[in-house]
Design an enzyme around this catalytic site. Structure first.
Site, short mmCIF file in Angstrom:
data_model
loop_
_atom_site.label_atom_id
_atom_site.label_comp_id
_atom_site.label_asym_id
_atom_site.label_seq_id
_atom_site.Cartn_x
_atom_site.Cartn_y
_atom_site.Cartn_z
N ASP A 8 0.91 -1.58 -0.04
CA ASP A 8 -0.12 -0.14 -0.34
C ASP A 8 0.68 1.25 0.19
O ASP A 8 0.75 2.57 1.45
CB ASP A 8 -0.70 -0.10 1.02
N HIS A 81 -10.16 6.88 2.17
CA HIS A 81 -9.06 7.00 1.97
C HIS A 81 -8.80 5.51 0.34
O HIS A 81 -10.10 4.79 -0.04
CB HIS A 81 -7.91 6.50 2.66
N LYS A 106 -6.51 -5.19 -2.74
CA LYS A 106 -7.80 -6.04 -1.70
C LYS A 106 -8.71 -4.17 -1.30
O LYS A 106 -8.39 -3.76 -1.40
CB LYS A 106 -6.94 -6.21 -0.16
N CYS A 151 -1.62 -2.88 7.53
CA CYS A 151 -1.46 -3.96 6.71
C CYS A 151 -0.52 -4.67 6.89
O CYS A 151 -0.68 -5.63 6.25
CB CYS A 151 -1.87 -2.75 5.57
C1 VGL Z 1 -4.03 0.94 5.63
C2 VGL Z 1 -6.29 1.69 7.15
C3 VGL Z 1 -7.34 1.51 6.24
C4 VGL Z 1 -3.17 0.14 5.53
C5 VGL Z 1 -5.21 1.14 4.62
O1 VGL Z 1 -2.93 0.55 4.31
O2 VGL Z 1 -2.49 0.28 6.80
N1 VGL Z 1 -5.26 1.37 6.91
N2 VGL Z 1 -7.07 0.67 4.77
ZN ZN Z 2 -8.28 1.29 3.36
#
Ligand code: VGL
Ligand code: ZN
Length: 204
Positions: A8, A81, A106, A151
Site C-alpha cells: 500500500d 481513502h 484488496k 496492513c
Molecule cells: C490501511 C487502514 C485502512 C493500511 C488501509 O494500508 O495500512 N490502513 N486501510
Molecule cells: Zn483501506
C-alpha cells in the site's frame, strides 16, 4: 527467489493525504534502493469502492477513528481513502514501478475490510497472493510499506500462517501509530517474523 512485497505505497497514505502515515514519504527512496536486491517484487493496493463500509462517511453520526462492529467483526472507521480510480489510490509516482511484476488489490468488497495482502479481515476471501508466490517457488518474503502496524502487520502474520518466512524491512516502512509500534514489533517477533534494516540486505 528473493521476494519483496510492497504494501500500500499509495498517495492517500502519504503526508497531506486523508489517512496520512507520519514520514510515509521517507520510505520511497529506501524502497527504491532495496529493489535491486530482489528477484521478484510485487505490490498490494488498497482499492475501495467509494461507499466502502470502513469509511466513517458511510455511517450516520460516526467520525473517523471511531470503532464499530461491522458484520460481526471489529472495524475502525477511517477517513475516505484509496477510492478506486482516484489519484489517492495510485502508487506513489516516485516508486520505481517498472520492477513490480504484479499488483494485488484488496478492500473491494464494501462489507468487509482487508488489511492483509493475502486475505480479507474475515479470513475468507483470498487475493491470490499466496498461490501466486507459491507457484513462483517463493519461500521467504520481505515486506515493507504502509502502514507498518496495520496492513504490513496483518500481511506478515498471514505470510507466516501460509508457511512463508517473513521479514520486515523496518526503515522501508512506517507505522500509523509510532507510540504503539514497539508492542507491535514484539508481537510480530513472537510470531517468528524477522525485523531488519535495509542496510542488512547487503550482507544476505
Ligand atoms: C490501511 C487502514 C485502512 C493500511 C488501509 O494500508 O495500512 N490502513 N486501510
Ligand atoms: Zn483501506
Amino acid at each position: 527467489m528473493k521476494t519483496l512485497v510492497l504494501i500500500d505505497v499509495q498517495n492517500d497514505f502519504m503526508p497531506g493525504g486523508p489517512l496520512e502515515v507520519p514520514e510515509g514519504n521517507l520510505i520511497i527512496p529506501v524502497i527504491n534502493n532495496c529493489l535491486g536486491y530482489f528477484d521478484l517484487v510485487v505490490a498490494t493496493q488498497d482499492w475501495h469502492p467509494k461507499n466502502h463500509k470502513s469509511f466513517a462517511s458511510d455511517h450516520l453520526n460516526k467520525k473517523p477513528f471511531d470503532r464499530i462492529i461491522l458484520n460481526g467483526i471489529h472495524q475502525t472507521l477511517w477517513p475516505d481513502h484509496c477510492i478506486q480510480r482516484t489519484r489517492g489510490a495510485e502508487l506513489h509516482e516516485d516508486i520505481h514501478s517498472e520492477r513490480i511484476a504484479a499488483i494485488f488489490r484488496k478492500g473491494m468488497d464494501t462489507e468487509v475490510d482487508s488489511y492483509s495482502g493475502f486475505y480479507d479481515n474475515n479470513h475468507q476471501l483470498s487475493t491470490g497472493l499466496s498461490g501466486y508466490l507459491k507457484e513462483k517457488g517463493v519461500s521467504e518474503i520481505y515486506f515493507c510499506g504502509l502502514a507498518a502496524d496495520i496492513c504490513v502487520y496483518y500481511s506478515m502474520l498471514d505470510a507466516v500462517l501460509e508457511g512463508f518466512s517473513a521479514t520486515l524491512i523496518e526503515d522501508a516502512s512506517r507505522p500509523l501509530y509510532l507510540e504503539k509500534f514497539d508492542d507491535i514489533k514484539c508481537e510480530i517477533a513472537k510470531h517468528g517474523v524477522h525485523i531488519i534494516t535495509s542496510s542488512e540486505l547487503l550482507d544476505r
